[in-house]
Write a protein that holds these residues in place. Structure first.
Motif, short mmCIF file in Angstrom:
data_model
loop_
_atom_site.label_atom_id
_atom_site.label_comp_id
_atom_site.label_asym_id
_atom_site.label_seq_id
_atom_site.Cartn_x
_atom_site.Cartn_y
_atom_site.Cartn_z
N LYS A 152 0.84 -1.20 0.00
CA LYS A 152 0.00 0.00 0.00
C LYS A 152 0.88 1.25 0.00
CE LYS A 152 -3.19 2.38 3.17
NZ LYS A 152 -3.87 2.25 4.48
N VAL A 153 0.66 2.12 -0.98
CA VAL A 153 1.44 3.35 -1.07
C VAL A 153 0.58 4.60 -0.94
CG1 VAL A 153 3.19 2.24 -2.51
CG2 VAL A 153 1.31 3.49 -3.62
N VAL A 181 7.80 3.67 2.13
CA VAL A 181 7.49 2.72 1.06
C VAL A 181 8.74 1.90 0.73
CG1 VAL A 181 6.83 2.44 -1.35
CG2 VAL A 181 5.63 4.11 0.07
N VAL A 182 9.89 2.57 0.60
CA VAL A 182 11.14 1.87 0.28
C VAL A 182 11.51 0.92 1.41
CG1 VAL A 182 13.62 2.20 -0.06
CG2 VAL A 182 11.98 3.65 -1.29
N SER A 186 11.84 -3.12 1.05
CA SER A 186 13.05 -3.85 1.45
C SER A 186 12.72 -4.98 2.42
CB SER A 186 14.06 -2.88 2.09
OG SER A 186 14.47 -1.90 1.17
N GLU A 187 11.77 -4.72 3.34
CA GLU A 187 11.33 -5.78 4.26
C GLU A 187 10.74 -6.95 3.49
OE1 GLU A 187 8.65 -4.43 7.26
OE2 GLU A 187 10.04 -2.92 8.05
N ILE A 188 9.93 -6.63 2.49
CA ILE A 188 9.31 -7.67 1.67
C ILE A 188 10.39 -8.47 0.95
CG2 ILE A 188 7.88 -8.06 -0.38
CD1 ILE A 188 6.24 -5.55 0.54
N ILE A 224 8.12 5.55 -8.22
CA ILE A 224 8.57 4.35 -8.95
C ILE A 224 10.04 4.43 -9.30
CG2 ILE A 224 6.25 3.81 -9.78
CD1 ILE A 224 6.97 4.93 -12.51
N SER A 225 10.58 5.64 -9.44
CA SER A 225 12.02 5.80 -9.68
C SER A 225 12.82 5.28 -8.48
CB SER A 225 12.37 7.26 -9.94
OG SER A 225 11.73 7.74 -11.09
N GLU A 226 12.33 5.59 -7.26
CA GLU A 226 13.01 5.11 -6.04
C GLU A 226 12.86 3.60 -5.89
OE1 GLU A 226 14.88 6.58 -3.65
OE2 GLU A 226 14.90 8.43 -4.83
#
Length: 449
Positions: A152-153, A181-182, A186-188, A224-226
């Motif tokens: 979710k963002v 979000v990042v 990373s957790e995922i 989306i770039s990040e």
């Protein structure tokens, strides 16, 4: 059945990917607090049902799953949350077996309500806010299927589409911070999950409300770039994005990306400009055609899905055929077809030109047949090509299934070693169930050396 744990919880989710992400976050809250997560049909102390207001028969579906919970454990506590709970809390609290109803603001504080909750003999307890109080963001992601996670963002919507109750159920448009979000992505990745699906109510509006106000420092392109730089995720899929918010720059990034996959889902709702205006959509069919053409120009093999509504007030046979022919001529891959149904507190519910229910259903069937033709035509263009395929865990009659990056559903004989793995295989033949069989390709050799 004997209760093996002093604290067990079961969860059921109705509706969209965003609901699945939020259910997973709430489930993690409970497991962190000492609850053991069990199947919804098992004995549990607490049953949590996350509801949807978009699907038809929300009331019937809610009652059905309350009965399931009561069958598994008549003494179990039943908690209802989600969009339908925000819109109709009194109706839901009156359902036999419901003990607690939580609105948009309260659902993430479920633990604070459970400690003193008792099984209700009459109406369930309601904790529901005015929707304008839902002005904060809670980051969420779902991990149920080992191969993909819904991240979710963004939440809420500032659009005023005349048929839609989502702004009433979820509040204003607001976003997670890019940093969070990042971090979640990373957790995922660290959990070994290969694919992330970005989800929200209106994700193209990402950036609004990122700092708890209307400040709009970042954009969807920034997001989306990040995410494109996050290590460990093979695939990132964009769930659904409004055509007016899907910019050339975002399309170009996906085309060049090693992580974002060539799959877009773009709501249309009607192929009639007159109806789009009545719906208060923010584009006309000309812009929609341009977006599809741009995607096809830079990603010829991309998969493009479309949402469409049939039976909207004023949709004459002529206007329906306008939609049908518009979709038939567009180079798209599949449709999600929704039959219009009246919703309280929406403009469309009071419009003239109501379409009889049988006619709505007939039009739905016509577009579903068109969708199947579009999907098969798209699959035909992909036969003989080699793609990386991410295999899922399900074993169905000795077969396993997976998806190419451009969303072709494929099958092969079940092999436990392939679960959550990516293999390069050639698409061979369309099978009777609509999936595509695969064969070894030279790319397998290249991938192994």
């Amino acid at each position: 059945m004997e209760n093996l744990s002093p604290k067990t919880a079961a969860f059921h989710t109705l509706g969209c990917k965003l609901n699945f992400a939020e259910t997973s976050t709430i489930a993690r809250q409970l497991t962190d607090a000492g609850y053991e997560k069990v199947s919804f049909d098992d004995y549990a102390n607490v049953y949590v049902i996350n509801t949807c207001s978009v699907t038809e028969n929300a009331d019937r579906e809610c009652k059905l799953h309350v009965k399931r919970a009561m069958k598994a454990n008549p003494a179990g506590l039943v908690v209802i949350l989600g969009c339908y709970a925000q819109l109709k809390p009194e109706e839901i609290s009156a359902i036999e077996g419901v003990d607690l109803v939580l609105g948009a603001k309260e659902k993430f504080n479920i633990l604070s309500y459970l400690d003193d909750l008792q099984k209700s003999e009459e109406h369930g307890i309601i904790h529901s806010c005015e929707i304008d109080q839902a002005d904060f963001f809670i980051g969420s992601y779902s991990i149920g299927d080992r191969t993909r996670a819904f991240l979710k963002v963004q939440d809420g919507c500032d659009y005023k589409c005349t048929y839609c109750t989502i702004p009433l159920a979820r509040g204003i448009s607001r976003s997670d911070t890019i940093e969070n979000v990042v971090k979640n992505a990373s957790e995922i990745a660290n959990k070994g999950i290969r694919e992330i699906v970005l989800t929200g109510v209106n994700i193209g509006d990402y950036g609004k409300g990122e700092f708890g106000n209307k400040k709009h420092e970042h954009t969807f392109l920034d997001l989306i770039s990040e995410l494109d730089q996050v290590e460990g995720i093979e695939r990132i899929r964009i769930s659904s994005i409004e055509p007016n918010l899907l910019k050339d720059e975002s399309i170009a990034l996906v085309a060049k990306s090693k992580r974002f996959v060539p799959h877009f889902h773009i709501p249309l709702q009607s192929g009639s400009d007159e109806l789009l205006k009545k719906m208060k959509r923010r584009y006309m069919t000309g812009l929609y055609s341009e977006r599809v053409a741009k995607i096809r120009e830079v990603m010829p093999d991309s998969c493009i899905g479309v949402d469409v509504i049939v039976g909207f007030p004023g949709e004459t046979e002529e206007k329906f055929l306008e939609t049908y022919h518009f979709l038939n001529e567009l180079p798209i891959s599949y449709l999600h077809v929704f039959t219009y149904s009246e919703r309280e507190n929406t403009e469309a519910a009071h419009m003239d030109g109501v379409i009889p229910i049988p006619e709505r259903k007939r039009r739905n069937k016509m577009l579903r047949i068109l969708s199947e033709k579009k999907k098969m035509a798209f699959y035909e263009t992909q036969l003989g090509k080699t793609y990386p395929i991410l295999w899922e865990h399900e074993n169905k009659n000795g077969m396993m299934f997976g998806f190419t990056e451009n969303y072709v559903r494929v099958q092969k004989p079940y092999d436990a070693n392939s679960v959550n793995q990516i293999e390069f295989l050639k698409l061979d033949k369309i099978q009777s169930d609509g999936t595509v069989s695969v064969i070894a390709a030279f790319a397998n050799f290249l991938a192994s050396v």
